[in-house]
Design a protein around this motif. Sequence first.
Motif, PDB file in Angstrom:
ATOM      1  N   THR A   1       0.830  -1.203   0.000  1.00  0.00           N
ATOM      2  CA  THR A   1       0.000   0.000   0.000  1.00  0.00           C
ATOM      3  C   THR A   1       0.866   1.256   0.000  1.00  0.00           C
ATOM      4  O   THR A   1       2.038   1.216   0.410  1.00  0.00           O
ATOM      5  N   PRO A   2       0.310   2.394  -0.421  1.00  0.00           N
ATOM      6  CA  PRO A   2       1.061   3.647  -0.367  1.00  0.00           C
ATOM      7  C   PRO A   2       1.500   4.020   1.050  1.00  0.00           C
ATOM      8  O   PRO A   2       2.575   4.596   1.237  1.00  0.00           O
ATOM      9  N   SER A   3       0.682   3.679   2.060  1.00  0.00           N
ATOM     10  CA  SER A   3       1.059   4.011   3.433  1.00  0.00           C
ATOM     11  C   SER A   3       2.329   3.277   3.847  1.00  0.00           C
ATOM     12  O   SER A   3       3.154   3.806   4.600  1.00  0.00           O
ATOM     13  N   GLU A   4       2.503   2.057   3.355  1.00  0.00           N
ATOM     14  CA  GLU A   4       3.727   1.297   3.664  1.00  0.00           C
ATOM     15  C   GLU A   4       4.934   1.904   2.957  1.00  0.00           C
ATOM     16  O   GLU A   4       6.043   1.934   3.519  1.00  0.00           O
TER      17      GLU A   4
ATOM     18  N   GLY B   1      14.668   5.347  -1.348  1.00  0.00           N
ATOM     19  CA  GLY B   1      13.737   5.053  -2.416  1.00  0.00           C
ATOM     20  C   GLY B   1      12.995   3.762  -2.150  1.00  0.00           C
ATOM     21  O   GLY B   1      13.287   3.035  -1.197  1.00  0.00           O
ATOM     22  N   VAL B   2      12.033   3.494  -3.015  1.00  0.00           N
ATOM     23  CA  VAL B   2      11.215   2.285  -2.921  1.00  0.00           C
ATOM     24  C   VAL B   2      11.087   1.681  -4.311  1.00  0.00           C
ATOM     25  O   VAL B   2      10.873   2.391  -5.289  1.00  0.00           O
ATOM     26  N   LEU B   3      11.237   0.362  -4.396  1.00  0.00           N
ATOM     27  CA  LEU B   3      10.984  -0.345  -5.644  1.00  0.00           C
ATOM     28  C   LEU B   3       9.849  -1.323  -5.407  1.00  0.00           C
ATOM     29  O   LEU B   3       9.859  -2.075  -4.432  1.00  0.00           O
ATOM     30  N   LEU B   4       8.859  -1.293  -6.285  1.00  0.00           N
ATOM     31  CA  LEU B   4       7.727  -2.205  -6.138  1.00  0.00           C
ATOM     32  C   LEU B   4       7.156  -2.567  -7.501  1.00  0.00           C
ATOM     33  O   LEU B   4       7.438  -1.922  -8.507  1.00  0.00           O
ATOM     34  N   ASN B   5       6.361  -3.616  -7.527  1.00  0.00           N
ATOM     35  CA  ASN B   5       5.755  -4.088  -8.760  1.00  0.00           C
ATOM     36  C   ASN B   5       4.348  -4.629  -8.514  1.00  0.00           C
ATOM     37  O   ASN B   5       3.352  -4.079  -8.977  1.00  0.00           O
ATOM     38  N   THR B   6       4.258  -5.709  -7.734  1.00  0.00           N
ATOM     39  CA  THR B   6       2.989  -6.426  -7.575  1.00  0.00           C
ATOM     40  C   THR B   6       1.885  -5.543  -7.012  1.00  0.00           C
ATOM     41  O   THR B   6       0.727  -5.649  -7.430  1.00  0.00           O
ATOM     42  N   ALA B   7       2.220  -4.671  -6.073  1.00  0.00           N
ATOM     43  CA  ALA B   7       1.208  -3.821  -5.445  1.00  0.00           C
ATOM     44  C   ALA B   7       0.478  -2.968  -6.472  1.00  0.00           C
ATOM     45  O   ALA B   7      -0.711  -2.668  -6.309  1.00  0.00           O
TER      46      ALA B   7
ATOM     47  N   ALA C   1      -0.964   6.777  -6.595  1.00  0.00           N
ATOM     48  CA  ALA C   1      -1.013   6.796  -5.134  1.00  0.00           C
ATOM     49  C   ALA C   1       0.357   6.466  -4.543  1.00  0.00           C
ATOM     50  O   ALA C   1       0.783   7.081  -3.547  1.00  0.00           O
ATOM     51  N   MET C   2       1.049   5.504  -5.120  1.00  0.00           N
ATOM     52  CA  MET C   2       2.388   5.145  -4.640  1.00  0.00           C
ATOM     53  C   MET C   2       3.352   6.312  -4.814  1.00  0.00           C
ATOM     54  O   MET C   2       4.207   6.579  -3.953  1.00  0.00           O
ATOM     55  N   ASN C   3       3.222   7.006  -5.919  1.00  0.00           N
ATOM     56  CA  ASN C   3       4.052   8.177  -6.170  1.00  0.00           C
ATOM     57  C   ASN C   3       3.867   9.206  -5.062  1.00  0.00           C
ATOM     58  O   ASN C   3       4.844   9.731  -4.498  1.00  0.00           O
ATOM     59  N   LEU C   4       2.610   9.486  -4.720  1.00  0.00           N
ATOM     60  CA  LEU C   4       2.319  10.450  -3.660  1.00  0.00           C
ATOM     61  C   LEU C   4       2.807   9.957  -2.303  1.00  0.00           C
ATOM     62  O   LEU C   4       3.312  10.740  -1.489  1.00  0.00           O
ATOM     63  N   GLY C   5       2.670   8.643  -2.059  1.00  0.00           N
ATOM     64  CA  GLY C   5       3.110   8.073  -0.791  1.00  0.00           C
ATOM     65  C   GLY C   5       4.611   8.219  -0.592  1.00  0.00           C
ATOM     66  O   GLY C   5       5.077   8.570   0.496  1.00  0.00           O
ATOM     67  N   VAL C   6       5.358   7.953  -1.652  1.00  0.00           N
ATOM     68  CA  VAL C   6       6.824   8.075  -1.575  1.00  0.00           C
ATOM     69  C   VAL C   6       7.221   9.531  -1.366  1.00  0.00           C
ATOM     70  O   VAL C   6       8.097   9.848  -0.545  1.00  0.00           O
ATOM     71  N   GLN C   7       6.559  10.430  -2.089  1.00  0.00           N
ATOM     72  CA  GLN C   7       6.875  11.853  -1.933  1.00  0.00           C
ATOM     73  C   GLN C   7       6.558  12.340  -0.518  1.00  0.00           C
ATOM     74  O   GLN C   7       7.350  13.073   0.092  1.00  0.00           O
ATOM     75  N   ALA C   8       5.397  11.918   0.004  1.00  0.00           N
ATOM     76  CA  ALA C   8       4.997  12.348   1.348  1.00  0.00           C
ATOM     77  C   ALA C   8       5.985  11.841   2.398  1.00  0.00           C
ATOM     78  O   ALA C   8       6.372  12.577   3.312  1.00  0.00           O
ATOM     79  N   GLY C   9       6.387  10.588   2.264  1.00  0.00           N
ATOM     80  CA  GLY C   9       7.327  10.019   3.217  1.00  0.00           C
ATOM     81  C   GLY C   9       8.671  10.712   3.188  1.00  0.00           C
ATOM     82  O   GLY C   9       9.287  10.959   4.236  1.00  0.00           O
ATOM     83  N   ARG C  10       9.133  11.043   1.999  1.00  0.00           N
ATOM     84  CA  ARG C  10      10.424  11.734   1.875  1.00  0.00           C
ATOM     85  C   ARG C  10      10.366  13.131   2.495  1.00  0.00           C
ATOM     86  O   ARG C  10      11.264  13.543   3.233  1.00  0.00           O
ATOM     87  N   LEU C  11       9.293  13.861   2.192  1.00  0.00           N
ATOM     88  CA  LEU C  11       9.144  15.204   2.753  1.00  0.00           C
ATOM     89  C   LEU C  11       9.045  15.158   4.276  1.00  0.00           C
ATOM     90  O   LEU C  11       9.610  16.008   4.974  1.00  0.00           O
ATOM     91  N   ALA C  12       8.325  14.166   4.792  1.00  0.00           N
ATOM     92  CA  ALA C  12       8.188  14.031   6.242  1.00  0.00           C
ATOM     93  C   ALA C  12       9.537  13.732   6.883  1.00  0.00           C
ATOM     94  O   ALA C  12       9.868  14.274   7.950  1.00  0.00           O
ATOM     95  N   TYR C  13      10.324  12.876   6.243  1.00  0.00           N
ATOM     96  CA  TYR C  13      11.657  12.550   6.774  1.00  0.00           C
ATOM     97  C   TYR C  13      12.540  13.795   6.814  1.00  0.00           C
ATOM     98  O   TYR C  13      13.228  14.057   7.815  1.00  0.00           O
ATOM     99  N   LEU C  14      12.510  14.567   5.742  1.00  0.00           N
ATOM    100  CA  LEU C  14      13.343  15.770   5.684  1.00  0.00           C
ATOM    101  C   LEU C  14      12.867  16.825   6.680  1.00  0.00           C
ATOM    102  O   LEU C  14      13.668  17.558   7.251  1.00  0.00           O
ATOM    103  N   ALA C  15      11.543  16.877   6.900  1.00  0.00           N
ATOM    104  CA  ALA C  15      10.991  17.868   7.835  1.00  0.00           C
ATOM    105  C   ALA C  15      11.333  17.515   9.275  1.00  0.00           C
ATOM    106  O   ALA C  15      11.556  18.392  10.113  1.00  0.00           O
TER     107      ALA C  15
END
Length: 269
Positions: free
Chosen positions: A200-203, A214-220, A233-247
């Motif tokens: 899922t994007p949350s993961e 970064g994240v690599l995925l296929n089956t999801a 959705a995965m694109n947004l999830g990765v971006q959100a996680g990166r921004l949160a980490y940097l913040a």
Amino acid sequence: MKENFDRLKIGDKFFNSRLMLGTGKYKKSVDAINSIKNSECEIVTVAVRRLPTNLKNDNISFLNDLDWKKLWLLPNTAGSQTAEEAIRMAFLGHELACQIGQENNFFVKLEVISDPKYLLPDPIGTLKAAEFLVKKGFTVLPYINADPILALHLEDLGCATVMPLGSPIGSGQGLNNLANIQIIIENATIPVIVDAGIGTPSEATIAMELGADGVLLNTAVAQSKNPGQMAYAMNLGVQAGRLAYLAGRMEKKYYANPSSPLNQISKLL
């Protein structure tokens, strides 16, 4: 478009996106093409064994429909049970990269898997193949169990990244190895790409919040009811996680802490 100053560097190449997509398990070619587009990924991984020796004569694969001026091919050695097989697939992968105009592409996602049931990577075979390929000038991205010591050995060999699994390939179990992945991230001076198991994007967001590069995925994406939408959705999830980490997240506290303290309100009055 706003310039991206937070770019991912692998080897000597820079990427704006921190999401990588696989190309297997899609029901329709159009789903794969739309997913890659919607994900805004720049790295696409393809199993060398699934490709013809000459892509130009291939009328089945959708790979000829992708814009390889905007995408970077990451050949993977999936299906290799020994280091020797993986090495052979790596060289074939470079030949395929040359066919799409990426003559300087020596990237390889290194997979050595001798376990047919759980598809867990072979650490000894991976080390052996990685050492050889690094010496031959390949940019090696090894897929591994979430083993912090193995990750350090591969970094010492000269691998460009380490790619610990969240859980077994295609399982969708999520991040079962969080503690070890966090240790790998803390120890590494090369990018850490969480690979396999994300459902899922949350993961994906959680992996990035930990500090994964970064994240690599296929089956999801490929096995979802709407692959194109899930890719976005995965694109947004990765971006959100990166921004949160940097913040930087707030400090956890044992007791409640009012969001509008009385003393702060009095100062505003």
